[in-house]
Design an enzyme around this catalytic site. Structure first.
Site, PDB file in Angstrom:
ATOM      1  N   CYS A   1       0.815  -1.224   0.000  1.00  0.00           N
ATOM      2  CA  CYS A   1       0.000   0.000   0.000  1.00  0.00           C
ATOM      3  C   CYS A   1       0.836   1.256   0.000  1.00  0.00           C
ATOM      4  O   CYS A   1       1.833   1.342   0.706  1.00  0.00           O
ATOM      5  CB  CYS A   1      -0.854   0.066   1.264  1.00  0.00           C
ATOM      6  SG  CYS A   1      -2.005  -1.259   1.408  1.00  0.00           S
TER       7      CYS A   1
ATOM      8  N   ARG B   1     -11.948   0.567  -6.856  1.00  0.00           N
ATOM      9  CA  ARG B   1     -11.641   0.586  -5.433  1.00  0.00           C
ATOM     10  C   ARG B   1     -10.949   1.895  -5.059  1.00  0.00           C
ATOM     11  O   ARG B   1     -11.102   2.412  -3.979  1.00  0.00           O
ATOM     12  CB  ARG B   1     -10.742  -0.610  -5.084  1.00  0.00           C
ATOM     13  CG  ARG B   1     -10.293  -0.621  -3.624  1.00  0.00           C
ATOM     14  CD  ARG B   1      -9.337  -1.775  -3.354  1.00  0.00           C
ATOM     15  NE  ARG B   1      -8.540  -1.500  -2.181  1.00  0.00           N
ATOM     16  CZ  ARG B   1      -8.778  -1.976  -0.973  1.00  0.00           C
ATOM     17  NH1 ARG B   1      -9.805  -2.741  -0.771  1.00  0.00           N
ATOM     18  NH2 ARG B   1      -8.001  -1.678   0.036  1.00  0.00           N
TER      19      ARG B   1
HETATM   20  P1  XMP Z   1      -0.891  -7.375   3.217  1.00  0.00           P
HETATM   21  O1  XMP Z   1      -0.056  -6.562   4.164  1.00  0.00           O
HETATM   22  O2  XMP Z   1      -1.483  -8.588   3.862  1.00  0.00           O
HETATM   23  O3  XMP Z   1      -2.120  -6.417   2.848  1.00  0.00           O
HETATM   24  O4  XMP Z   1      -0.164  -7.675   1.960  1.00  0.00           O
HETATM   25  C1  XMP Z   1      -3.211  -6.826   2.067  1.00  0.00           C
HETATM   26  C2  XMP Z   1      -4.288  -5.754   2.085  1.00  0.00           C
HETATM   27  O5  XMP Z   1      -3.807  -4.550   1.497  1.00  0.00           O
HETATM   28  C3  XMP Z   1      -4.903  -3.803   0.961  1.00  0.00           C
HETATM   29  N1  XMP Z   1      -4.549  -3.447  -0.410  1.00  0.00           N
HETATM   30  C4  XMP Z   1      -4.123  -2.228  -0.776  1.00  0.00           C
HETATM   31  N2  XMP Z   1      -4.004  -1.081  -0.079  1.00  0.00           N
HETATM   32  N3  XMP Z   1      -3.175   0.002  -2.000  1.00  0.00           N
HETATM   33  C5  XMP Z   1      -3.546   0.047  -0.699  1.00  0.00           C
HETATM   34  O6  XMP Z   1      -3.444   1.109  -0.082  1.00  0.00           O
HETATM   35  C6  XMP Z   1      -3.269  -1.117  -2.776  1.00  0.00           C
HETATM   36  O7  XMP Z   1      -2.902  -1.121  -3.947  1.00  0.00           O
HETATM   37  C7  XMP Z   1      -3.770  -2.285  -2.131  1.00  0.00           C
HETATM   38  N4  XMP Z   1      -4.046  -3.531  -2.570  1.00  0.00           N
HETATM   39  C8  XMP Z   1      -4.509  -4.217  -1.496  1.00  0.00           C
HETATM   40  C9  XMP Z   1      -6.117  -4.669   1.047  1.00  0.00           C
HETATM   41  O8  XMP Z   1      -6.873  -4.206   2.140  1.00  0.00           O
HETATM   42  C10 XMP Z   1      -5.531  -6.065   1.282  1.00  0.00           C
HETATM   43  O9  XMP Z   1      -6.415  -6.920   1.932  1.00  0.00           O
END
Ligand code: XMP
Length: 496
Positions: free
Chosen positions: A313, A409
């Site tokens: 993120c 999203r």
């Molecule tokens: P982890 O830390 O488990 O996080 O890899 C997965 C979660 O990250 C969110 N997610 C995003 N958040 N930009 C964001 O700010 C993105 O591009 C993105 N893609 C996923 C999402 O909540 C996921 O479950």
């Protein structure tokens, strides 16, 4: 000695996982006696608190099946057409233990090099050849590694190498019947065909050799089907997506948004609860009680908590909006408890200890992306970098994913056409099969609960609420003390 949760949160503004530890409790039971049964939504219970992120490099059918077999649940992503998403949900809901219902197949126009490529990318051989090149086509042959080992010409047609005298099993046979046929055939794969000779499934010898008992399996008690969730957005087209997913008996709909406190999302929650009352709704993401209040009022069955803390993120950097994860979990869980709404700690889980910490602040489940990407069941092809086998993992707000369509999203402004990225793409190392990895995480959790003297997640939540569960703050020095230090060339499993 130590702090109770309220004091911990007061003492340490902006609390997150690495800022604290739990103090040990008294052990009077074995880890096997620890129950990790929990709720993922108001009315759905799981034996393990593990949920997969709806991301296109994490949650497709194979991973969702493995998640459910191992006691968690997968949430199928929606960065694809409605038909593709529905097909994935169908595959999970219709999963029959041991039968591969979406085998890789090739057509008569395929070449030896295609077989070799599949072997490298997917790691297996034993490929059915059908007239259409797809499942459902008439089965005409099988190709396995042994058929091509000594073939020098990569451009040779599969028709010249495939076995044509096939041992097959008929659709409708049981796993044990198929097992017997396979034992006799000495082949690695057994195709299942219908009355017209069309391929309907495949059974693999290596699968049969694995332990096929899944005591924690997440199933619907009446239909006996695996539990499965699916993500949608809040645009007009998502109302149709929802209708199609409902036809497949999806158990959970997750409304996917980085900032869930919107009229659009509240409207979608109400629409689902009015029109599909049997479907449970996970709303979010939220990080404050005020956001949570709006979605609870709309009627959601669970809240997804986390903003900008995922490994991929960049939301906090780009939008200046978000919150450290531990304090978000604590505050939202405290509020949601009043309405009996479970919360799912989403993003930022980097180690088994983070799972325990999320639960110890009031989460009922954790949602993981990077932890599950790079397992054999996650989508994507293998490749090698510096001798390490890897798979791609990307944020759904990354340029790459948005170009494939996930811009809703992240509220891409379709009129201006300007894309604001809120994520990155990268690679994660091979973690092995989820069938090894999730039981490992599960055992870590049971031992963690044992260390603090808690026999269940409910006991843990109770002790957190009555102030008897004790925490300690961690200074920067304490954090480095608690991590591996001094030794070199460390090998570990399950730690980032
Ligand atoms: P982890 O830390 O488990 O996080 O890899 C997965 C979660 O990250 C969110 N997610 C995003 N958040 N930009 C964001 O700010 C993105 O591009 C993105 N893609 C996923 C999402 O909540 C996921 O479950």
């Amino acid at each position: 000695d130590g702090f109770n949760v309220e004091d911990l949160v007061k003492e340490q503004p902006g609390l997150t996982y690495d800022d604290f530890l739990l103090l040990p409790g008294h052990i009077y039971f074995s880890p096997q006696e620890v129950s990790t049964t929990t709720r993922v939504t108001k009315n759905i219970r799981l034996k393990c608190p593990f949920v997969s992120s709806p991301m296109d490099t994490v949650s497709e059918a194979n991973l969702a099946v493995a998640m459910a077999l191992q006691g968690g649940i997968g949430i199928i992503h929606y960065n694809c057409t409605v038909e593709e998403q529905v097909q994935m949900v169908r595959q999970v809901k219709r999963y029959k233990n041991g039968f591969i219902t979406d085998p890789i197949t090739l057509g008569l126009d395929a070449k030896v090099k295609d077989v070799r490529r599949i072997k490298v990318e997917k790691g297996f051989s034993g490929i059915p050849i059908t007239e259409t090149g797809k499942i459902g086509g008439k089965l005409v042959g099988m190709v396995c590694t042994r058929d091509i080992d000594f073939v020098g010409d990569d451009d040779l047609s599969v028709q010249d190498v495939m076995s044509r005298d096939l041992i097959v099993a008929k659709e409708g046979c049981t796993l044990s019947q198929a097992n017997d046929i396979m034992k006799g055939s000495k082949k690695g794969k057994l195709p299942i065909v219908n009355g017209n000779g069309e391929l309907v499934a495949l059974i693999s010898r290596t699968d049969l050799l694995k332990n096929r008992d899944y005591p924690n399996c997440s199933v619907d008690k009446t239909s006996k089907q695996l539990l499965c969730g699916a993500a949608i957005g809040t645009r007009q087209s998502d109302y149709d997506r929802l209708a199609q997913l409902a036809k497949e008996h999806v158990d959970i709909i997750l409304i996917d948004s980085a900032q869930g406190d919107s009229t659009y999302q509240a409207d979608m929650v109400r629409h689902i609860k009015q029109n599909y009352p049997h479907i449970e709704v996970i709303a979010g993401n939220v990080v404050t009680s005020r956001q949570a209040a709006h979605l609870i009022q709309a009627g959601c069955d669970a809240l997804r908590v986390g903003m900008g803390v995922g490994s991929i993120c960049t939301t906090q950097e780009v939008m200046a909006c978000g919150r450290p994860q531990a304090v978000s979990i604590y505050q939202v869980a405290r509020f949601a408890r009043r309405f009996d709404i479970p919360i799912i700690a989403d993003g930022g889980i980097r180690s088994p200890g983070h799972i325990m910490k999320a639960l110890s602040l009031g989460a009922s489940c954790v949602m993981m992306g990077s932890m599950l990407a790079g397992t054999h069941e996650a989508p994507g092809e293998w490749f090698y970098r510096d001798g390490v086998r890897m798979k791609k993992y990307r944020g759904m707000g990354s340029k790459e994913a948005m170009e494939k369509g996930s811009s809703t999203r992240y509220l891409m402004n379709s009129k201006s056409g300007i894309q604001v990225e809120q994520g990155v793409s990268g690679f994660v190392a091979d973690k092995g099969s989820l069938h090894m990895y999730l039981p490992h995480l599960h055992m870590c959790l049971r031992q963690a609960l044992q260390d603090v003297g808690m026999r269940s997640i409910q006991e843990l939540h109770g002790a957190m609420q009555d102030g008897s569960l004790m925490y300690e703050k961690r200074t920067a020095a304490a954090q480095s003390e608690g991590k591996v230090h001094t030794v070199q060339h460390v090998q570990s499993y399950g730690l980032a």
